[in-house]
Design a protein around this motif. Structure first.
Motif, short mmCIF file in Angstrom:
data_model
loop_
_atom_site.label_atom_id
_atom_site.label_comp_id
_atom_site.label_asym_id
_atom_site.label_seq_id
_atom_site.Cartn_x
_atom_site.Cartn_y
_atom_site.Cartn_z
N ILE A 151 -12.22 13.95 -7.05
CA ILE A 151 -11.12 13.40 -6.24
C ILE A 151 -9.87 14.18 -6.59
N SER A 152 -9.05 14.48 -5.58
CA SER A 152 -7.86 15.30 -5.82
C SER A 152 -6.93 14.65 -6.83
N LEU A 153 -6.14 15.47 -7.50
CA LEU A 153 -5.20 14.98 -8.50
C LEU A 153 -4.20 14.01 -7.85
N GLU A 154 -3.69 14.38 -6.65
CA GLU A 154 -2.74 13.50 -5.96
C GLU A 154 -3.37 12.15 -5.67
N ALA A 155 -4.63 12.17 -5.21
CA ALA A 155 -5.31 10.91 -4.89
C ALA A 155 -5.48 10.06 -6.14
N ARG A 156 -5.83 10.69 -7.26
CA ARG A 156 -6.01 9.93 -8.50
C ARG A 156 -4.70 9.27 -8.92
N GLN A 157 -3.60 10.02 -8.81
CA GLN A 157 -2.30 9.48 -9.20
C GLN A 157 -1.87 8.33 -8.29
N LYS A 158 -2.07 8.52 -6.97
CA LYS A 158 -1.68 7.48 -6.02
C LYS A 158 -2.55 6.22 -6.19
N SER B 208 -7.70 3.65 1.78
CA SER B 208 -7.67 4.66 2.84
C SER B 208 -6.31 4.79 3.50
N ARG B 209 -5.46 3.76 3.35
CA ARG B 209 -4.16 3.77 4.01
C ARG B 209 -3.02 4.25 3.10
N ILE B 210 -3.36 4.62 1.87
CA ILE B 210 -2.33 5.11 0.95
C ILE B 210 -1.96 6.54 1.34
N SER B 211 -0.66 6.79 1.47
CA SER B 211 -0.19 8.13 1.84
C SER B 211 -0.67 9.15 0.81
N GLY B 212 -1.28 10.24 1.30
CA GLY B 212 -1.74 11.29 0.41
C GLY B 212 -3.22 11.20 0.06
N ALA C 69 -1.49 4.34 -9.25
CA ALA C 69 -0.20 3.68 -9.09
C ALA C 69 -0.32 2.41 -8.24
N VAL C 70 -1.05 2.49 -7.14
CA VAL C 70 -1.16 1.36 -6.21
C VAL C 70 -2.24 0.37 -6.65
N ARG C 71 -3.35 0.89 -7.19
CA ARG C 71 -4.51 0.10 -7.56
C ARG C 71 -4.94 -0.82 -6.41
N PRO C 72 -5.43 -0.22 -5.32
CA PRO C 72 -5.82 -0.99 -4.14
C PRO C 72 -6.95 -1.96 -4.43
N GLN C 73 -7.00 -3.03 -3.67
CA GLN C 73 -8.02 -4.05 -3.89
C GLN C 73 -9.26 -3.85 -3.04
N THR D 104 0.82 -1.21 0.00
CA THR D 104 0.00 0.00 0.00
C THR D 104 0.85 1.26 0.00
N LYS D 105 1.91 1.27 0.81
CA LYS D 105 2.75 2.46 0.95
C LYS D 105 4.08 2.33 0.22
N GLY D 106 4.50 1.10 -0.05
CA GLY D 106 5.81 0.90 -0.66
C GLY D 106 6.91 1.22 0.33
N THR D 107 8.14 1.25 -0.14
CA THR D 107 9.26 1.63 0.73
C THR D 107 10.40 2.15 -0.12
N LYS D 108 11.12 3.11 0.42
CA LYS D 108 12.30 3.67 -0.25
C LYS D 108 13.59 3.21 0.44
N GLU D 109 13.43 2.51 1.56
CA GLU D 109 14.57 2.05 2.35
C GLU D 109 14.22 0.67 2.90
N PRO D 110 15.20 -0.10 3.36
CA PRO D 110 14.88 -1.42 3.92
C PRO D 110 13.86 -1.31 5.05
N TYR D 111 12.70 -1.91 4.84
CA TYR D 111 11.57 -1.82 5.77
C TYR D 111 11.82 -2.71 6.98
N ARG D 112 11.51 -2.16 8.15
CA ARG D 112 11.64 -2.94 9.38
C ARG D 112 10.34 -2.82 10.17
N LEU D 113 9.89 -3.94 10.71
CA LEU D 113 8.68 -3.93 11.54
C LEU D 113 8.98 -3.29 12.89
N LEU D 114 8.04 -2.45 13.35
CA LEU D 114 8.12 -1.81 14.66
C LEU D 114 6.74 -1.90 15.30
#
Length: 615
Positions: A577-584, A597-601, A587-591, A417-427
């Motif tokens: 719907i906002s332009l940012e929301a349409r783009q996000k 609702s959890r996509i950033s932006g 890109a993600v195409r949530p199921q 849903t959010k992707g990652t730009k760095e090695p993801y770690r669970l917290l």
């Protein structure tokens, strides 16, 4: 023709192969060397904050890591016990040699599983559908599904100082062609970086200058199948040691920053935020006068100690100076020098919640190749990928865990849903419902699901049912046990800081008070059910209000998750719907609406419009 082909025998690959074979699928595990299965190229441990709960979840779903971790542990330690149960987490110091041997023996004797000791060269893809794997020697393995778990071995480079060497971890070969075949199919890759500290000869350490860090003196375990005789007794467990960096250490590092691969421009990938190199710590936390390091044994069969927290990409001669500036290590011998490693990872936004790739059908990915870090995160993903690959072969619906059901569900949802730009770690902070996702209730949350999909045996399931019945019977006993307001009760209450009481009450009501325990009351009531049942009931009683609130919040999430979003929605031209929301969204195409609702932006107003349009 295999049902499932798993590429890689790291922590993700092992769980994927074991899950598929347990689900009666003809499975091939493709690895360069079975001797390296379950290798721990970095820290020799399993568990820790959030990660330990993931291992418990893997156990509840019938996985192998918890059993291996218990039986090869050098030390058991429960973390965060001074805090609430939502963050309690088990960590074990592992014997990395014994762990690999355990995995090799288990994989070699698993029905429906064939180990193929070859190197993968490329994926066989036709019309955006996986058909198998081509090996470097020309061998072709045909498969209905493929699970890719190559960890940090795709196009990897080991970096020290100003030198880059094509290699995987622990001097294992790397392969360039595999990520090239992914990109050719339209799958996006990006570069990530991680690293590992030096190892020193244990006999050359002066431990008198260190602080001893023992484990927890109690019977602890990751797997509910583990018995006391399966683990090292506390008096035979190893200890770790704590030291700190010195002003001299900092001076050496700062004067050689230009020599670090990370600061010389050699490193292109993004490193892990929550496990940075020591030079990165000094730059980011310049005000800190010292940083703690842990000296951890690697194996009973090795005379080496792991310097936890001292990861670096400095040249060898600088590492010599750095290590010898540390307390107790002034005259030590470095057995293995630290290094950074860069590798290709796959953009997890191209992954479905069931771990299947959106571009190539029947291709599943799991572990560090998805942009995560850590053995535990890898194993959790591998388990889910193996399960879903097997389900796909049978044409059954995917198995997806919600965020309120498991840390594994939180991790996979974050990735796709959010992707990652760095090695993801669970917290623990990543989980909104962490009071529901506890160390003690993993079986309660997941075991029945594991049994239904065929990963948990009937014997294990029957034992769980007996345990649940024992807990319910114990609650009934506590609800019926009346405790009189006599001197014995008041002495106990006073010892805990409570004022004496002049009226008796049911024991289950007494347990609502902080610090009051079943064991503490047992000398008065004669009632005791053993540590594990006592603890489970006490948490349920003391945190009942908070748990009920979390469950109500989770039910709201489930309502949104039940609203499926069609695959062919035209987000790009959706009005209101906002332009940012349409783009996000495009890109993600949530199921589901919940995932959207959890996509950033994405704002609540965007979700409201989207929900209306879907209806």
């Amino acid at each position: 023709m295999y049902d499932v082909i798993v590429i890689g025998a790291g922590h993700a690959g092992i769980e994927a192969a074991m899950a598929a074979s347990r689900m009666q699928k003809q499975t091939a595990l493709l690895t360069l060397s079975l001797d390296m299965a379950g290798s721990m190229p970095c820290n020799p441990s399993v568990g820790g904050p959030a990660k330990g709960i993931v291992v418990r979840e893997i156990d509840a779903l019938g996985g192998l890591m918890p059993i291996a971790a218990d039986r090869t542990a050098l030390q058991f330690k429960m973390l965060n016990t001074t805090k609430g149960p939502g963050v309690w987490s088990l960590r074990v110091q592992s014997d990395k040699v014994a762990y690999k041997k355990f995995m090799k023996k288990t994989l070699s004797n698993t029905p429906n599983l064939t180990v193929v000791e070859k190197m993968a060269h490329s994926l066989m893809i036709k019309n955006h559908r996986i058909e198998g794997v081509r090996c470097t020697d020309g061998t072709e393995l045909l498969g209905k599904t493929v699970v890719l778990t190559t960890g940090t071995y795709m196009s990897s480079s080991v970096l020290r100082g100003h030198t880059a060497t094509e290699s995987g971890p622990e001097e294992q070969p790397t392969i360039q062609s595999l990520s090239e075949s992914l990109r050719k199919a339209g799958i996006r890759t990006f570069r990530l970086k991680t690293g590992t500290p030096p190892r020193v000869l244990t006999r050359t350490i002066d431990f008198s200058k260190t602080s001893v860090q023992p484990g927890t003196n109690a019977f602890l375990r990751f797997s509910e199948t583990t018995q006391p005789e399966d683990v090292l007794p506390f008096d035979q467990q190893e200890v770790c040691h704590l030291i700190y960096t010195t002003p001299k250490t900092h001076e050496i590092i700062r004067s050689h920053l230009h020599d670090s691969a990370m600061y010389s421009g050699l490193v292109k990938g993004v490193g892990p935020r929550y496990c940075p190199s020591i030079e990165d710590k000094l730059v980011r936390f310049a005000d800190k006068p010292r940083h703690q390091l842990f000296l951890e044994p690697e194996s009973l069969s090795m005379d080496t100690t792991y310097v936890q927290g001292f990861s670096t990409s400095m040249p060898i001669d600088v590492q010599e100076e750095m290590v010898h500036s540390l307390p107790g290590l002034e005259h030590c011998t470095i057995k293995k020098y630290a290094y950074a490693i860069e590798y290709d990872a796959i953009d997890p936004l191209q992954m479905k919640p069931n771990m299947e790739n959106k571009i190539v059908e029947n291709l599943f990915t799991a572990g560090q190749v998805n942009g995560t870090s850590g053995y535990e995160e890898a194993a959790g993903q591998g388990l889910m990928a193996g399960i879903n690959a097997a389900l796909k072969v049978d044409g059954k619906p995917p198995f997806v865990l919600r965020r309120d059901q498991a840390y594994i569900g939180v991790m996979i949802d974050d990735l796709c849903t959010k992707g990652t730009k760095e090695p993801y770690r669970l917290l623990t902070s990543r989980a909104e419902y962490r009071l529901l996702l506890r160390h003690d209730n993993a079986e309660e949350r997941l075991l029945e699901m594991g049994y239904q999909i065929g990963c948990v045996s009937k014997d294990r399931y029957d034992q769980y049912c007996q345990k649940r019945q024992a807990i319910e019977q114990a609650k009934d006993v506590l609800s019926q046990t009346h405790v009189k307001a006599d001197p014995a009760l008041n002495a106990y209450l006073t010892s805990l800081g409570f004022t004496p009481t002049d009226r008796g009450m049911k024991e289950i009501d007494l347990l609502k008070r902080p610090k009051v325990t079943i064991d503490g009351l047992s000398s008065i009531t004669g009632v005791n059910f053993g540590h594990f049942i006592n603890q489970h009931i006490e948490i349920d009683v003391k945190y009942k209000g908070y748990i009920e609130k979390a469950k109500r919040d989770a039910r709201h999430l489930q309502e949104m998750e039940s609203v499926a979003l069609p695959d062919d929605l035209d987000y790009a031209h959706m009005e209101n719907i906002s332009l940012e929301a349409r783009q996000k969204l495009d890109a993600v195409r949530p199921q589901t609406l919940g995932q959207a609702s959890r996509i950033s932006g994405i704002n609540p107003s965007d979700i409201a419009v989207l929900a209306m349009k879907v209806r």
